[in-house]
Motif scaffolding. Structure first.
Motif, mmCIF file in Angstrom:
data_model
loop_
_atom_site.group_PDB
_atom_site.id
_atom_site.type_symbol
_atom_site.label_atom_id
_atom_site.label_comp_id
_atom_site.label_asym_id
_atom_site.label_seq_id
_atom_site.Cartn_x
_atom_site.Cartn_y
_atom_site.Cartn_z
ATOM 1 N N ALA A 121 0.826 -1.204 0.000
ATOM 2 C CA ALA A 121 0.000 0.000 0.000
ATOM 3 C C ALA A 121 0.865 1.262 0.000
ATOM 4 N N GLN A 122 1.966 1.236 0.749
ATOM 5 C CA GLN A 122 2.866 2.386 0.770
ATOM 6 C C GLN A 122 3.529 2.585 -0.594
ATOM 7 N N ARG A 123 3.844 1.468 -1.261
ATOM 8 C CA ARG A 123 4.486 1.583 -2.572
ATOM 9 C C ARG A 123 3.523 2.184 -3.602
ATOM 10 N N VAL A 124 2.252 1.853 -3.480
ATOM 11 C CA VAL A 124 1.258 2.452 -4.373
ATOM 12 C C VAL A 124 1.227 3.970 -4.189
ATOM 13 N N GLU A 125 1.144 4.400 -2.946
ATOM 14 C CA GLU A 125 1.117 5.838 -2.653
ATOM 15 C C GLU A 125 2.373 6.527 -3.169
ATOM 16 N N SER A 126 3.538 5.922 -2.875
ATOM 17 C CA SER A 126 4.793 6.541 -3.280
ATOM 18 C C SER A 126 4.916 6.623 -4.790
ATOM 19 N N ALA A 127 4.412 5.612 -5.493
ATOM 20 C CA ALA A 127 4.568 5.555 -6.947
ATOM 21 C C ALA A 127 3.919 6.737 -7.649
ATOM 22 N N ILE A 128 2.919 7.356 -7.032
ATOM 23 C CA ILE A 128 2.254 8.512 -7.648
ATOM 24 C C ILE A 128 2.608 9.807 -6.917
ATOM 25 N N GLY A 129 3.724 9.772 -6.173
ATOM 26 C CA GLY A 129 4.228 10.989 -5.535
ATOM 27 C C GLY A 129 3.410 11.459 -4.363
ATOM 28 N N GLN A 130 2.781 10.532 -3.662
ATOM 29 C CA GLN A 130 1.982 10.869 -2.481
ATOM 30 C C GLN A 130 2.550 10.102 -1.281
ATOM 31 N N GLY A 131 1.762 9.932 -0.254
ATOM 32 C CA GLY A 131 2.234 9.217 0.925
ATOM 33 C C GLY A 131 3.341 9.977 1.627
ATOM 34 N N GLU A 132 4.471 9.300 1.865
ATOM 35 C CA GLU A 132 5.570 9.916 2.609
ATOM 36 C C GLU A 132 6.621 10.541 1.704
ATOM 37 N N VAL A 133 6.412 10.507 0.409
ATOM 38 C CA VAL A 133 7.370 11.099 -0.522
ATOM 39 C C VAL A 133 7.203 12.622 -0.535
ATOM 40 N N THR A 134 8.312 13.341 -0.398
ATOM 41 C CA THR A 134 8.285 14.799 -0.489
ATOM 42 C C THR A 134 9.454 15.262 -1.346
ATOM 43 N N ALA A 135 9.308 16.446 -1.889
ATOM 44 C CA ALA A 135 10.366 17.032 -2.718
ATOM 45 C C ALA A 135 10.283 18.543 -2.630
ATOM 46 N N SER A 136 11.411 19.183 -2.815
ATOM 47 C CA SER A 136 11.446 20.638 -2.927
ATOM 48 C C SER A 136 11.462 21.015 -4.400
ATOM 49 N N PRO A 137 11.119 22.253 -4.729
ATOM 50 C CA PRO A 137 11.285 22.693 -6.113
ATOM 51 C C PRO A 137 12.721 22.505 -6.604
ATOM 52 N N PHE A 138 13.688 22.777 -5.743
ATOM 53 C CA PHE A 138 15.088 22.532 -6.118
ATOM 54 C C PHE A 138 15.305 21.052 -6.418
ATOM 55 N N GLY A 139 14.752 20.189 -5.566
ATOM 56 C CA GLY A 139 14.930 18.755 -5.763
ATOM 57 C C GLY A 139 14.333 18.274 -7.071
ATOM 58 N N MET A 140 13.157 18.789 -7.448
ATOM 59 C CA MET A 140 12.535 18.352 -8.688
ATOM 60 C C MET A 140 13.234 18.951 -9.905
ATOM 61 N N ALA A 141 13.800 20.157 -9.766
ATOM 62 C CA ALA A 141 14.621 20.702 -10.852
ATOM 63 C C ALA A 141 15.853 19.830 -11.060
ATOM 64 N N LEU A 142 16.406 19.316 -9.957
ATOM 65 C CA LEU A 142 17.562 18.426 -10.056
ATOM 66 C C LEU A 142 17.177 17.103 -10.709
ATOM 67 N N VAL A 143 15.962 16.610 -10.440
ATOM 68 C CA VAL A 143 15.486 15.393 -11.107
ATOM 69 C C VAL A 143 15.455 15.612 -12.616
ATOM 70 N N ALA A 144 14.877 16.735 -13.036
ATOM 71 C CA ALA A 144 14.808 17.021 -14.474
ATOM 72 C C ALA A 144 16.208 17.145 -15.070
ATOM 73 N N ALA A 145 17.105 17.815 -14.348
ATOM 74 C CA ALA A 145 18.483 17.965 -14.835
ATOM 75 C C ALA A 145 19.182 16.613 -14.923
ATOM 76 N N SER A 146 18.876 15.714 -13.993
ATOM 77 C CA SER A 146 19.498 14.389 -13.985
ATOM 78 C C SER A 146 19.020 13.546 -15.156
ATOM 79 N N VAL A 147 17.739 13.663 -15.495
ATOM 80 C CA VAL A 147 17.227 12.960 -16.674
ATOM 81 C C VAL A 147 17.935 13.473 -17.929
ATOM 82 N N ALA A 148 18.079 14.795 -18.026
ATOM 83 C CA ALA A 148 18.711 15.386 -19.202
ATOM 84 C C ALA A 148 20.186 15.022 -19.296
ATOM 85 N N HIS A 149 20.853 14.972 -18.151
ATOM 86 C CA HIS A 149 22.304 14.774 -18.107
ATOM 87 C C HIS A 149 22.696 13.305 -18.016
#
Length: 584
Positions: A450-478
């Motif tokens: 059940a926790q994995r379901v929540e996490s898979a769609i970015g809910q539950g206990e998963v959190t991110a900052s705008p900086f963190g998500m910008a880094l995710v996008a940069a990591s995909v690109a790089h």
């Protein structure tokens, strides 16, 4: 014959006296040692009492310690008949790190009716003290500039004027002058500040010259209002605001302090006279990675948004931070662009898709169900407005942001599957970056399905900052997380080393993010050539509240847009469009 005791290190030990000699520790080395001992204990009254003019000595000692501080040590180096040599070391600044003044002086002692006393002379304490009271001050080098990525002035040292207000001032008239400059200054706010200060003056505002000039004469004429100029590091563009500026100011000040000299000056009737000191060493300008055009475009993109909103943009090729923007409602909550943690919603599907692809169980072309809603491990997962795509390839489910598809993929992952996949994209990794205080996010292991379901769609206990998500996008690109950098040549250091993202997976993610723009949930940005992206709506509190997200890659620019309580991703997508189109 009298047994002579050691110097300062032993002057607290009793003096050994033979029966045939005069009694008491009254010879010059003993009284000088006691004098040094009292000074080292900061017992100025005891030191003054060892002189033949305690009143004058006490006054001079008090002024000396007020002017130079208390980081001082004294040691008797030698004695000869009625003279002695006193060695002193003063350390200046925080923890004595700003400068050191070492010198030796000569004093005399004489035996009187009440024993041996030091002949009072200010120069026994410090050179130049007979000229006047001594004070220490740092001597700073020519101020360095803070530069933007193009080499233009971003911040420089400028004069501002503090408007100080005392009890009895006409707060209504003052608010009428200052309110148009800063709208939260009112008569009530000024009265509240004065009441909290309990009779002490308060600083209402610091004004730049262009703001002060039109009202200077009226402020000068106000009873209870005084103007105090001082120098501060300020942006050259008054309208520019960014959470990144505070860290740059700290770095600038640290460098300034490290290159500062110092001076000890004596106050004379004619002015001040330098007694000792060291000249400052030159500083170099602080070159940053901030791109002023992108920063201005990001700020303008957020101006019309009533909720707290933020944009962070990085260069995937080298991790350069090119923009960190917030609107005023966000500023009231702190530096949310860099450290605010929120559920990332569907933008986290970049992580879920990466984790699923790396298992080898699916490819972008694997056909998977995307029902309007699904019961997965006791958690009912709906799509936005319960849209139903039927069976579609994974790349289409990603582009249209199928919660049901991603939830079903997530439940099949190991408990730490999303944690590891997130770390490969920089999320959940902490960085120590000169000039930046950041938190990327938290992706804890999901121990239950059940926790994995929540996490898979970015809910539950998963959190991110705008900086963190910008880094995710940069990591995909790089293809891997670039080390973030705000000051040119000073890259951040991660707190852990992660497995690299397989290049085929990075390419697959980019392809799916492109489809999000061309035929998915962000088609309103399809006019921007080559743009990649992922939308996100993240519920919080209840299903009536949701944050809006958008992460994107535009050539060598990766970014994240966050809008608190936006209700959907649409406002974030629109803000991204305003920023990107303004840069073209």
């Amino acid at each position: 014959m009298r047994t002579r005791r050691n110097r300062l290190a032993l002057f607290t030990a009793p003096v050994l006296v033979l029966a045939a000699c005069s009694s008491g520790p009254d010879q010059p080395d003993s009284v000088a040692g006691a004098f040094a001992d009292a000074l080292n204990r900061d017992d100025l009254a005891a030191a003054a009492a060892l002189t033949d003019d305690p009143a004058a000595a006490n006054a001079t000692l008090g002024a000396l310690y007020d002017g130079l501080g208390k980081e001082a040590t004294f040691e008797v180096r030698s004695t000869d008949k009625d003279t002695f040599t006193l060695a002193a070391t003063w350390k200046f600044g925080a923890e004595g790190k700003s400068g050191e003044w070492a010198y030796t002086t000569t004093g005399t002692a004489a035996e009187g009716d009440d024993g041996w006393k030091i002949a009072w002379n200010p120069t026994t304490l410090a050179p130049g003290l007979d000229t006047g009271p001594l004070t220490y001050s740092p001597v700073y080098p020519t101020p360095a500039r803070v530069l933007d990525a193009s080499g233009g002035d971003l911040m420089t040292e400028q004069e501002v004027t503090l408007v100080n207000v005392a009890e009895g001032a006409d707060t209504a008239a003052l608010a009428a002058l200052l309110g148009p400059i800063v709208d939260d200054i009112t008569e009530a706010s000024l009265r509240q500040d004065l009441a909290a200060a309990q009779g002490k003056p308060v600083t209402a505002l610091a004004l730049r010259e262009q703001d002060l000039a039109p009202i200077r004469a009226r402020l000068d004429g106000m009873s209870g209002v005084t103007l105090a100029p001082q120098n501060r590091l300020l942006t050259t563009d008054k309208a520019l605001a960014s959470p990144a500026l505070s860290g740059l100011t700290e770095l600038w000040q640290q460098d300034r302090d490290a290159h500062a000299g110092w001076a000890v000056r004596a106050q004379t009737a004619e002015g001040t006279e330098r007694v000792a000191g060291a000249d400052p060493t030159p500083t170099t300008d602080l070159a940053t990675t901030l791109d002023i055009d992108t920063q201005n475009a990001a700020e303008a993109a957020l101006d019309s948004i009533p909720q707290p909103a933020a944009i962070v943009a990085l260069r995937p090729s080298n991790g350069a931070v090119v923009a960190v923007a917030q609107n005023e409602p966000a500023d009231g909550q702190g530096p949310i662009a860099l450290t605010g943690l929120y559920p990332p919603g569907s933008t986290f599907k970049t992580v879920t898709a990466s984790a699923a692809l790396q298992t080898g169980a699916v490819t972008p072309d694997t056909v998977l169900p995307c029902p309007g809603s699904a019961d997965i491990e006791g958690r009912r997962i709906p799509n936005d407005d319960n849209f139903d795509l039927g069976a579609v390839p994974l790349h289409a489910a990603f582009a249209h942001s199928c919660n049901t598809t991603m939830g079903a993929l997530g439940v099949k992952l190991p408990p730490d599957g999303l944690t590891k996949a997130a770390a490969q994209l920089g999320l959940g990794v902490d960085y120590i970056t000169p000039g930046l205080t950041t938190v990327t996010g938290k992706v804890p292991a999901a121990d239950t399905p059940a926790q994995r379901v929540e996490s898979a769609i970015g809910q539950g206990e998963v959190t991110a900052s705008p900086f963190g998500m910008a880094l995710v996008a940069a990591s995909v690109a790089h293809g891997r997380p670039p080390a973030p950098m705000l000051v040119l040549g000073q890259q951040g250091v991660a707190d852990s080393t992660q497995e690299p993202l397989p290049q085929p997976v990075a390419d697959q993610l980019k392809s799916m993010m492109r489809e999000t723009i061309t035929s998915g949930t962000a088609t309103q940005l399809n006019d921007i050539p080559g743009l990649l992206g992922k939308t996100g709506t993240a519920e919080y509190i209840d299903d009536e509240h949701a944050h809006g997200w958008f992460v994107g890659i535009d050539g060598d620019l990766a970014f994240a847009v966050f809008i608190s309580d936006a209700g959907s991703s649409t406002p974030a997508v629109d803000a991204a469009g305003r920023m990107l189109r303004a840069r073209r």
